[in-house]
Structure formats: C-alpha cells, structure tokens
Design a protein around this motif. Structure first.
Motif, PDB file in Angstrom:
ATOM      1  N   ASP A 111       0.853  -1.201   0.000  1.00 29.19           N
ATOM      2  CA  ASP A 111       0.000   0.000   0.000  1.00 29.19           C
ATOM      3  C   ASP A 111       0.881   1.240   0.000  1.00 29.19           C
ATOM      4  O   ASP A 111       0.640   2.189  -0.753  1.00 29.19           O
ATOM      5  CB  ASP A 111      -0.914  -0.023   1.229  1.00 29.19           C
ATOM      6  N   ARG A 150       1.150   4.006  -3.027  1.00 31.06           N
ATOM      7  CA  ARG A 150       0.912   5.433  -2.771  1.00 31.06           C
ATOM      8  C   ARG A 150       2.118   6.276  -3.174  1.00 31.06           C
ATOM      9  O   ARG A 150       1.988   7.298  -3.854  1.00 31.06           O
ATOM     10  CB  ARG A 150       0.610   5.630  -1.277  1.00 31.06           C
ATOM     11  N   GLY A 169       2.565   9.128  -6.116  1.00 29.61           N
ATOM     12  CA  GLY A 169       3.009  10.494  -5.811  1.00 29.61           C
ATOM     13  C   GLY A 169       4.153  10.927  -6.702  1.00 29.61           C
ATOM     14  O   GLY A 169       4.126  12.020  -7.282  1.00 29.61           O
ATOM     15  N   VAL A 170       5.163  10.057  -6.842  1.00 31.50           N
ATOM     16  CA  VAL A 170       6.317  10.415  -7.679  1.00 31.50           C
ATOM     17  C   VAL A 170       5.889  10.493  -9.152  1.00 31.50           C
ATOM     18  O   VAL A 170       6.349  11.369  -9.891  1.00 31.50           O
ATOM     19  CB  VAL A 170       7.476   9.400  -7.476  1.00 31.50           C
ATOM     20  N   ARG A 217      -7.686   8.886  -0.428  1.00 32.40           N
ATOM     21  CA  ARG A 217      -6.946   8.377   0.741  1.00 32.40           C
ATOM     22  C   ARG A 217      -7.165   9.288   1.953  1.00 32.40           C
ATOM     23  O   ARG A 217      -7.302   8.812   3.076  1.00 32.40           O
ATOM     24  CB  ARG A 217      -5.451   8.292   0.431  1.00 32.40           C
ATOM     25  N   ARG A 218      -7.194  10.593   1.691  1.00 32.02           N
ATOM     26  CA  ARG A 218      -7.354  11.541   2.798  1.00 32.02           C
ATOM     27  C   ARG A 218      -8.749  11.471   3.402  1.00 32.02           C
ATOM     28  O   ARG A 218      -8.959  11.878   4.537  1.00 32.02           O
ATOM     29  CB  ARG A 218      -7.078  12.972   2.331  1.00 32.02           C
ATOM     30  N   ARG A 231      -8.908   2.193   3.987  1.00 30.98           N
ATOM     31  CA  ARG A 231      -8.275   3.166   3.093  1.00 30.98           C
ATOM     32  C   ARG A 231      -7.383   2.463   2.063  1.00 30.98           C
ATOM     33  O   ARG A 231      -7.468   2.716   0.868  1.00 30.98           O
ATOM     34  CB  ARG A 231      -7.438   4.146   3.919  1.00 30.98           C
ATOM     35  N   ARG A 272      11.395   8.514  -1.396  1.00 30.14           N
ATOM     36  CA  ARG A 272      10.059   8.710  -0.818  1.00 30.14           C
ATOM     37  C   ARG A 272       9.694   7.544   0.095  1.00 30.14           C
ATOM     38  O   ARG A 272       9.110   7.733   1.164  1.00 30.14           O
ATOM     39  CB  ARG A 272       9.022   8.862  -1.946  1.00 30.14           C
TER      40      ARG A 272
END
Lengths: 241, 215
Positions: A90, A94, A98-99, A147-148, A156, A222
């Motif tokens: 997970d 994520r 992001g990258v 996710r937030r 989630r 990251r």
C-alpha cells in the motif's frame, strides 16, 4: 517484504540504499541528454514551426515514460496489496503514484510550453492525447483525495488499491489515444512519425534511462521517508504506552 | 461600314468573353465583412443550398462549413455531395473536402458539415481561390460559387522557440529540485524525531506529536 511492524526486509533496505547511486546516475545522464539534445540531435525543421522548442520532446518523452512506469508500479503494488494485504505494498503504491504525479506535472508543463511555441496556443481540447493524459493525472490526484477522506487504514488501503486498479485503465487509453481518436499530438517516434534520426534516437534513449533512474531514485527516497514515518509513529506509540 | 461592322463584332465577342451570361440560378455570395453566405441551387429539383464562408481560414485549427439544403414541395428524394475546394482549377495545388447528403422529398431543410481538419492547410496566402460546390449523387457538378479566402497559419516564434525550451527546462529541473528538497527536509526532520524518541525511550521526554498516518 516487511516484517510484522511493516519495516522493509534487509533486501529491500539494501535496494533503498541504492538511492544515492541511482540519483547520481540520473544527475549525470539527464544533463548529458539535455546538452546532446541542444548540440547534437538533428533539427527537425520539417513539420515544425518552432524547431528549437521541438527539442523539449527529449525530456518531455522521458518524463512521459517515467510517469507511465510509475503508474504501472502503483497498479502492480495495488494488485499485490489486494492479494496479500501487506501494508508495504500500500505504501509502495501510494509513493509510486506520488512520484508519478511529479513526472506528470513535468509533462503537463513542458507540453503546453511547447504548444505555445508550435501551435500558438498552450492547450488544445480537441487533442485526445492531451485530454486523456490530463484525465489520467486528475484521476491520480483523486487517488490522494480519496486516501485523505478515509480514516480507517485497512479500509483506506483496500479502497485506494481498487481505485488505482480501475484508474490504471487510463494509462493504455492515454498511450493509444493517438491511434484511436483524433490527435494533433506530434507523431515523432510512433508509427507514421518522421523519426528523430540516429543521433536523436540516442539522445532519446539517454533521456528515457535518465528519467527512469530519476524516478527510481525519487521513489526509493520517498519510500525511505514513508518507512521512517512509520517507524517514528510506532516508536511514539511505544513511548506513550 | 465594314470597319464599323468588324468593330461591332469584336465588341460583341469581347462582351461575351468578359461578361458571360450567368446560367439560371447560378451560385452567388451575399453579405459583407469577415463572414459571407454562399448560395447554391439545384433548380431542377427545387433545392437551395446556403453555407457560411469565413474570409479567413486558420490552418492550425479545424474549419467547419455547415451546408443547409432547403427543399421545396417540388423536391424529389435525391442524393448530393457538398464540397469545399481550395485552389480550384489548379491540379497541382487543388484540395477538396466533401460530404455526401441525402435529401428526402418534400419541404424542410437538411444540414451537413464539411470539415477541413486542423493542420491540413499549412502556409499563409492572401486571396487564395476558394470554391463551394454542389454535386449530384454521381459526382457531376450541379452548381458552384467562387470566392477568395485568406489562409493564415500561426506565426513561427522568431527564435525558433528558444525561450520556450529554456522555460520548459527550468520547470522540469525546478520540479525535481523542489521535490528532492521536500524529501530531504522530511527525512532530516524524521531522523531528528527518531533520535529524540530513542533518547526518550532511554528515560528522557518524548519529542513532538505524530501527525502522520499513512495517507
């Protein structure tokens, strides 16, 4: 891949130690590619009104490949998470998303900058490649919004993984849009394109490898941040207990 | 007298050559300004066609022409083709775009679009010959109207796009450095926090609160 607390196994830790090497290699390849793109790659005057700006293609293309590769990592990691429910996947999904969005941002800035030189306008809504790629990027921005919005970590992770699997459909769609629908996007190395010549091809390969190495380095970096966050969080819990 | 007759014949011939009598219901253009209306006819079948024509075509973008075929009560069901032709009469440079259309019998109107795709017309030319044409189902010309248009294409940047190349490079590296800087600072803060926690677990006070929950 992880021990009980979610830390990476020694193999993963060793791979993460490669970050600096990868970053160094990318830092060597990408400027070299940029310099060769300026000085060595042929000027594609035919079909381009802005032949100098056309050289944006070399890192624009590298960023595109890196972003597609990143969304693919998210896809595979999400699949692995749903299969084995290991939290590391997970986190990997994520962080790769992001990258990838960083590379997508490079694409979505360099493309319109080129468009303003070549087309006279930065964006053309009638172009299927532009629109599908924008939608793809927005879908993965939505991935973070999703996710937030979910508090329970298990739910989630499960919901985000499912969302990423569905959203990934846009990756092949974006790639194939050039052939499926009307597109003004230049076909440089795609079938029917004019090609970039031998020197241009070498520059392109350097930029693609450089971008992939940069992607890998940023992803490992990251991941290191994420896993340290987890470690700190666990330590805090232990201290307060 | 002979001279007068010869002069009259020559004048008549010149008049015929210079001002030929228009065929019945021949196409014509109305309107002034940047947008005109072309009118075409198939008098034998009672079909009147109108199409809006822009005086300027932007080659970098799509140019669409909507032909409206108005029928009368004498119109029989038939097939047509409507066409836009650039540089008609010049086989080397002529280009045409057309669309077939079927009209049913009776009054009413039918619309059909002819599109010149974006990036098809490249180059800049003032008063380029231009034709709107109506053909029957077999492709024979029924009526046409000639017009002239200005073909425009984007202005090439004077430096070939050097400014844009520089801007894109700055954005590219700017994003890389911003993100790398963010990761570097996050890692440093987390290491400090981990160190504090390590010390606190040995008897000191725990440092800071944890607001990271893997989102």
């Amino acid at each position: 891949m992880t021990n009980g607390a979610g830390y990476p196994s020694p193999i993963i830790a060793r791979i993460m130690g490669l970050r600096l090497w990868l970053l160094g290699a990318a830092a060597g390849l990408l400027p070299l590619g940029a310099w060769l793109a300026l000085t060595w790659a042929p000027t594609l005057a035919e079909g381009f009104t802005a032949p100098v700006a056309q050289r944006i293609f070399y890192f624009h293309f590298g960023a595109a490949i890196a972003s597609y590769a990143g969304f693919t990592v998210t896809f595979v990691a999400s699949l692995m998470f749903l299969k084995g429910r290991k939290p590391f996947f997970d986190t990997l999904a994520r962080d790769a998303a992001g990258v990838s969005l960083i590379f997508a941002a490079m694409m979505l800035t360099s493309g319109p900058i080129w468009g303003s030189a070549e087309w006279g306008v930065p964006w053309r809504w009638e172009d299927s490649r532009l629109v599908t790629y924008l939608v793809l990027s927005l879908v993965f921005v939505g991935y973070f919004a999703l996710r937030r919005s979910i508090d329970d970590p298990t739910q989630r992770a499960r919901t985000a993984a499912t969302y990423a699997l569905v959203g990934y459909v846009l990756v092949p769609m974006s790639y194939l849009s050039l052939y499926l629908w009307q597109s003004l996007h230049p076909r440089v190395i795609s079938p029917g394109g004019q090609g970039v010549g031998g020197a241009g091809g070498i520059v392109m390969i350097i930029e693609v490898f450089g971008s992939l190495l940069l992607f890998a380095a940023l992803l490992l970096w990251r991941l290191e941040v994420s896993l340290l966050e987890e470690k700190v969080s666990n330590a805090q819990r232990m201290v307060s207990a | 007298m002979n001279t007068q007759r010869r002069f009259a014949s020559a004048f008549a011939l010149a008049s015929i050559l210079l001002f030929p009598a228009p065929p019945a219901e021949a196409g014509f253009v109305t309107g002034v300004g940047a947008q005109r209306t072309a009118h075409l006819f198939d008098a034998s079948n009672g079909v009147n066609v109108t199409v809006l024509l822009n005086e300027t075509l932007q080659g970098a973008f799509e140019n669409k022409f909507i032909f409206t075929l108005e029928r009368t009560n004498t119109t029989a069901a038939s097939s047509y083709k409507v066409a836009i032709i650039l540089s008609p009469g010049d086989p080397d440079t002529a280009s045409s775009w057309s669309a077939p259309v079927s009209v049913p019998a009776g009054t009413s109107s039918t619309n059909v679009a002819v599109t010149i795709p974006a990036e098809t017309i490249q180059g800049r030319l003032r008063n380029a010959p231009f034709r709107a044409q109506l053909e029957d189902g077999a492709g024979a010309r029924v009526d046409f109207v000639d017009f002239s248009v200005d073909l425009l294409y984007r202005d090439p940047p004077p430096d070939g796009g050097m400014l844009q190349l520089a801007a894109a490079t700055v954005f590219f590296w700017g994003l890389v450095f911003l993100y790398a800087g963010y990761l570097h600072l996050s890692l440093r803060k987390l290491r400090q926090k981990a160190e504090l926690l390590e010390r606190s677990s040995e008897g000191s006070t725990p440092g800071g609160s944890n607001d990271r929950d893997g989102r």
